[in-house]
Design an enzyme around this catalytic site. Structure first.
Site, mmCIF file in Angstrom:
data_model
loop_
_atom_site.group_PDB
_atom_site.id
_atom_site.type_symbol
_atom_site.label_atom_id
_atom_site.label_comp_id
_atom_site.label_asym_id
_atom_site.label_seq_id
_atom_site.Cartn_x
_atom_site.Cartn_y
_atom_site.Cartn_z
ATOM 1 N N ASP A 99 -0.132 -5.160 -29.555
ATOM 2 C CA ASP A 99 -0.922 -5.976 -28.631
ATOM 3 C C ASP A 99 -0.043 -7.011 -27.923
ATOM 4 O OD1 ASP A 99 -3.760 -6.981 -27.803
ATOM 5 O OD2 ASP A 99 -2.713 -8.767 -28.507
ATOM 6 N N LYS B 295 -5.537 -5.229 -22.204
ATOM 7 C CA LYS B 295 -4.052 -5.236 -22.048
ATOM 8 C C LYS B 295 -3.430 -3.889 -22.362
ATOM 9 C CE LYS B 295 -5.618 -7.319 -25.822
ATOM 10 N NZ LYS B 295 -6.292 -8.517 -26.208
ATOM 11 N N LYS C 211 0.980 -7.313 -23.888
ATOM 12 C CA LYS C 211 0.838 -8.538 -23.092
ATOM 13 C C LYS C 211 2.176 -8.941 -22.478
ATOM 14 C CE LYS C 211 -2.936 -10.354 -25.868
ATOM 15 N NZ LYS C 211 -3.190 -11.062 -27.146
ATOM 16 N N GLY D 284 -11.141 -14.538 -29.168
ATOM 17 C CA GLY D 284 -12.505 -14.984 -29.450
ATOM 18 C C GLY D 284 -13.410 -14.795 -28.239
HETATM 19 N N1 LIG Z 1 -11.872 -9.981 -28.999
HETATM 20 C C1 LIG Z 1 -10.973 -10.768 -28.396
HETATM 21 O O1 LIG Z 1 -10.710 -11.906 -28.812
HETATM 22 C C2 LIG Z 1 -10.266 -10.279 -27.167
HETATM 23 C C3 LIG Z 1 -9.388 -11.164 -26.503
HETATM 24 C C4 LIG Z 1 -8.748 -10.724 -25.336
HETATM 25 C C5 LIG Z 1 -8.977 -9.450 -24.843
HETATM 26 N N2 LIG Z 1 -9.814 -8.610 -25.535
HETATM 27 C C6 LIG Z 1 -9.998 -7.252 -24.979
HETATM 28 O O2 LIG Z 1 -11.349 -7.135 -24.546
HETATM 29 C C7 LIG Z 1 -11.796 -5.765 -24.712
HETATM 30 C C8 LIG Z 1 -13.065 -5.760 -25.567
HETATM 31 O O3 LIG Z 1 -12.763 -6.289 -26.833
HETATM 32 P P1 LIG Z 1 -13.922 -6.685 -27.866
HETATM 33 O O4 LIG Z 1 -13.254 -7.498 -28.919
HETATM 34 O O5 LIG Z 1 -15.098 -7.254 -27.133
HETATM 35 O O6 LIG Z 1 -14.303 -5.242 -28.451
HETATM 36 P P2 LIG Z 1 -15.551 -4.866 -29.391
HETATM 37 O O7 LIG Z 1 -16.196 -6.073 -29.945
HETATM 38 O O8 LIG Z 1 -15.073 -3.810 -30.323
HETATM 39 O O9 LIG Z 1 -16.590 -4.196 -28.352
HETATM 40 C C9 LIG Z 1 -16.290 -3.020 -27.691
HETATM 41 C C10 LIG Z 1 -17.445 -2.625 -26.803
HETATM 42 O O10 LIG Z 1 -17.045 -1.515 -26.011
HETATM 43 C C11 LIG Z 1 -18.091 -0.556 -26.010
HETATM 44 N N3 LIG Z 1 -17.518 0.762 -25.710
HETATM 45 C C12 LIG Z 1 -16.533 1.423 -26.350
HETATM 46 N N4 LIG Z 1 -16.233 2.584 -25.725
HETATM 47 C C13 LIG Z 1 -17.060 2.646 -24.646
HETATM 48 C C14 LIG Z 1 -17.250 3.578 -23.604
HETATM 49 N N5 LIG Z 1 -16.517 4.703 -23.529
HETATM 50 N N6 LIG Z 1 -18.181 3.309 -22.663
HETATM 51 C C15 LIG Z 1 -18.940 2.180 -22.718
HETATM 52 N N7 LIG Z 1 -18.809 1.256 -23.677
HETATM 53 C C16 LIG Z 1 -17.875 1.474 -24.634
HETATM 54 C C17 LIG Z 1 -18.725 -0.671 -27.377
HETATM 55 O O11 LIG Z 1 -20.010 -0.118 -27.336
HETATM 56 P P3 LIG Z 1 -21.010 -0.195 -28.602
HETATM 57 O O12 LIG Z 1 -21.477 -1.616 -28.627
HETATM 58 O O13 LIG Z 1 -22.086 0.762 -28.247
HETATM 59 O O14 LIG Z 1 -20.203 0.202 -29.801
HETATM 60 C C18 LIG Z 1 -18.705 -2.195 -27.564
HETATM 61 O O15 LIG Z 1 -19.836 -2.780 -26.964
HETATM 62 C C19 LIG Z 1 -10.614 -5.007 -25.352
HETATM 63 O O16 LIG Z 1 -9.858 -4.407 -24.326
HETATM 64 C C20 LIG Z 1 -9.782 -6.126 -25.974
HETATM 65 O O17 LIG Z 1 -8.402 -5.783 -26.055
HETATM 66 C C21 LIG Z 1 -10.463 -8.987 -26.669
#
Ligand SMILES: NC(=O)c1ccc[n+]([C@@H]2O[C@H](COP(=O)([O-])OP(=O)(O)OC[C@H]3O[C@@H](n4cnc5c(N)ncnc54)[C@H](OP(=O)(O)O)[C@@H]3O)[C@@H](O)[C@H]2O)c1
Length: 427
Positions: free
Chosen positions: A204, A108, A208, A306
Site C-alpha cells: 500500500d 491507490k 502511494k 479511517g
Molecule cells: N479505509 C481507509 O482508511 C482507506 C483510506 C484511504 C483509501 N482507502 C481506499 O478506499 C477504497 C475503499 O476502502 P474501504 O476501506 O471503504 O473498503 P471496504 O470497507 O472493504 O468497502 C468496500 C466496498 O466496496 C464494495 N465493492 C467491492 N467490490 C465491488 C464491486 N465490484 N462493485 C461494487 N461495489 C463493490 C463492497 O460492497 P459490499 O458492501 O456489498 O461488500 C463495499 O461496500 C479502497 O480502494 C481503499 O484502498 C481506504
C-alpha cells in the site's frame, strides 16, 4: 461606483449528481459527510455495492448491484469509486472516463497499477480524474505537490504514508502489544485494507509512493521499479535495540534527488530519532516532510486512514469539480524530468535469528555487528541494486531497518572496496 460592484463574482458552479461505488468504511463515511454539507449541492443518486443481501445503515432503494445503472445514467456526471477491488475499480473508472464523466477515487492500488493509461484516458476523453484520498487520506499532499512546488526546487519527499502500519508499530513500541493484536485493533478501527497484507507487506505504501513520485517529480514508476518492504519482519529484539538508542522504528517512504538527473525511491522500515518530525507521528496519523532549495522544510501531518479523514479528501475533490479543477501533470509533461535510479548506497541495520541468514557478502562495509545465539545484527553500507537483486533480507527471521540518514552520498566506501569480513569478525 459602489464598493459592491467591485467584488469579484465566482464562476458559476456545476450541479453534481453522484454515482457512488462502494458503501464500506469510506463510502459510508462519504455518505455521512455529504449529509452534513448541504451547501455543496452534491447529491448521491445511486450507490452500487457488491453483496445485495448485506445489512445497510440506509434504506434498500439507495442501492443496486448493477454498475451499468450508474454508468449509463446520463444525469450522473460524477462517479465516486470507493471499492476494495482494484481490477473491478479500473473497469468502472475507465468506462466512466470514456463516457466523459468526472471520476473521484481513493484506490491507490488501481491508480498505481494503471497510471499511464489513466493519464491517456483523461486526455483522450477530456474527463477529470481526482484522487487526493488515495495518498495519506486527509493530508492534501497531491494538490500541494501538483500546485505549490516547482520541480526544480523540490529535493525530497519523505514520510509515513500508511496509517495502519503506523498504528501497529505505535502499539508494539509504546503499548507492548503483539503484532497480531495490534493488527486486529487496526482492522476493527477501519484503518487496515480489507486485505491486510497490502498494508503490512508494504504494498500500500509503495502504491502511494508511486503516485507521489508522479506528482512530486513527474516520474512514473510502478512499485516493482523500486525497493520496498513492510513491517512483518520487525521483531521484539529490534524494538529493544531502538529503545536502547532512544529511537523509534517507522515505515518510511522516501523519494529523494541524488543528483541533477536522478532520483532514489524506496519504502522501508527506518529508525527515526526525536529530532525528526516523523518521530511524533503516531497511531493512524501520517506525516510527510518535503525539502526544497529555498523554502527548506515543510511538515504535513494528518489522519492517514479511517472513514471521515478519507471521506474529507474525497469531498474536497468533489468540491473542486464544481470549479473545473483538474491535475495538469506539469512535471510529467516537462522534458527534463528526473529518472529513477538504483545507483546509490544505503546504511542499514539487519538483524536475524541466525547469523547465516545475513548475506555478509552483499555489504560494501560493515560498521558494527553483534552475534549472540538467536539475536544477531549487522550495521553496514549496502548498494541499493543488491537489495533489488535478491530477497535474502525479506526472509523469515530477518529484518532490515534503515538508519536515520539512510542515503550515503559519500562514495568513499566504493573506493575503499569491501572491508575484510574477518576484520569485522563475522565471516
Ligand atoms: N479505509 C481507509 O482508511 C482507506 C483510506 C484511504 C483509501 N482507502 C481506499 O478506499 C477504497 C475503499 O476502502 P474501504 O476501506 O471503504 O473498503 P471496504 O470497507 O472493504 O468497502 C468496500 C466496498 O466496496 C464494495 N465493492 C467491492 N467490490 C465491488 C464491486 N465490484 N462493485 C461494487 N461495489 C463493490 C463492497 O460492497 P459490499 O458492501 O456489498 O461488500 C463495499 O461496500 C479502497 O480502494 C481503499 O484502498 C481506504
Amino acid at each position: 461606483m459602489s464598493t459592491k460592484s467591485k467584488v469579484p463574482v465566482l464562476p458559476v458552479s456545476k450541479n453534481l449528481t453522484l454515482g457512488l461505488f462502494g458503501f464500506g468504511v469510506v463510502g459510508k463515511g462519504l455518505y455521512d459527510v455529504l449529509q452534513s454539507t448541504p451547501a455543496l449541492q452534491a447529491s448521491i443518486k445511486k450507490i452500487c455495492i457488491k453483496n445485495e443481501g448485506k445489512q445497510r445503515a440506509i434504506s434498500k432503494d439507495h442501492f443496486t448491484t448493477h454498475a451499468s445503472e450508474l454508468l449509463n445514467d446520463e444525469s450522473i456526471n460524477v462517479i465516486v469509486e470507493l471499492i476494495d477491488d482494484a481490477d473491478a475499480a479500473f473497469a468502472i473508472v475507465k468506462e466512466a472516463l470514456q463516457k466523459g464523466k468526472a471520476v473521484v477515487s481513493a484506490n491507490k492500488k488501481m491508480i498505481a497499477a494503471h497510471f499511464e493509461e489513466l493519464l491517456y484516458l483523461q486526455h483522450e476523453y477530456n474527463a477529470t480524474f481526482l484522487y487526493e484520498g488515495s495518498c495519506c487520506a486527509s493530508i492534501p499532499i497531491i494538490r500541494n505537490l501538483e500546485e505549490y512546488y516547482d520541480n526544480d526546487l523540490l529535493s525530497s519527499v519523505k514520510g509515513i504514508i500508511n496509517g495502519s502500519t503506523n498504528y501497529i508499530l505505535t502499539k508494539i513500541f509504546e503499548d507492548n502489544l503483539s503484532f497480531k493484536d495490534a493488527l486486529i485493533q487496526a482492522q476493527q478501527l477501519g484503518f487496515a485494507e480489507s486485505n491486510p497484507a497490502l498494508d503490512i507487506e508494504g504494498h500500500d505504501a509503495a502504491n502511494k509512493l508511486s503516485i507521489l513520485l508522479a506528482h512530486a517529480f513527474g516520474s512514473i514508476a510502478s512499485p516493482s521499479n523500486f525497493i520496498y518492504n513492510g513491517i512483518t519482519g520487525i521483531k521484539q529484539s529490534d524494538a529493544e535495540v531502538a529503545k536502547q538508542k532512544n529511537l523509534k522504528v517507522k515505515l518510511v517512504a522516501t523519494a529523494q534527488k541524488i543528483n541533477d538527473n536522478e532520483l532514489a525511491a524506496f519504502v522501508l522500515p527506518q529508525f527515526v530519532n526525536s529530532q525528526d518530525d516523523l518521530y511524533n507521528v503516531i497511531n493512524e496519523f501520517n506525516g510527510l516532510v518535503t525539502e526544497s532549495s529555498f523554502a527548506d522544510k515543510h511538515f504535513f501531518k494528518g489522519k492517514g486512514a479511517g472513514a471521515y479523514p478519507t471521506a474529507a479528501a474525497v469531498l474536497s475533490d468533489i468540491a473542486a469539480l464544481r470549479y473545473s479543477y483538474k491535475y495538469e501533470y506539469k512535471k510529467y509533461l516537462q522534458e527534463n524530468k528526473l529518472t529513477l535510479s538504483n545507483n546509490y548506497y544505503l546504511k542499514v541495520f539487519v538483524s536475524a535469528d541466525n547469523i547465516d541468514k545475513i548475506n555478509k557478502d552483499a555489504f560494501e562495509w560493515i560498521e558494527e555487528w553483534h552475534n549472540e545465539r538467536g539475536n544477531c545484527w549487522v550495521v553496514g553500507i549496502i548498494h541499493a541494486e543488491k537489495l533489488i537483486q535478491s530477497d535474502w533480507w525479506k526472509a523469515d527471521g530477518v529484518s532490515l531497518i534503515l538508519s536515520q540518514n539512510a542515503i550515503i552520498e559519500n562514495v568513499e566506501y566504493k573506493k575503499i572496496g569491501k572491508m575484510s569480513l574477518q576484520l569485522a569478525g563475522i565471516s
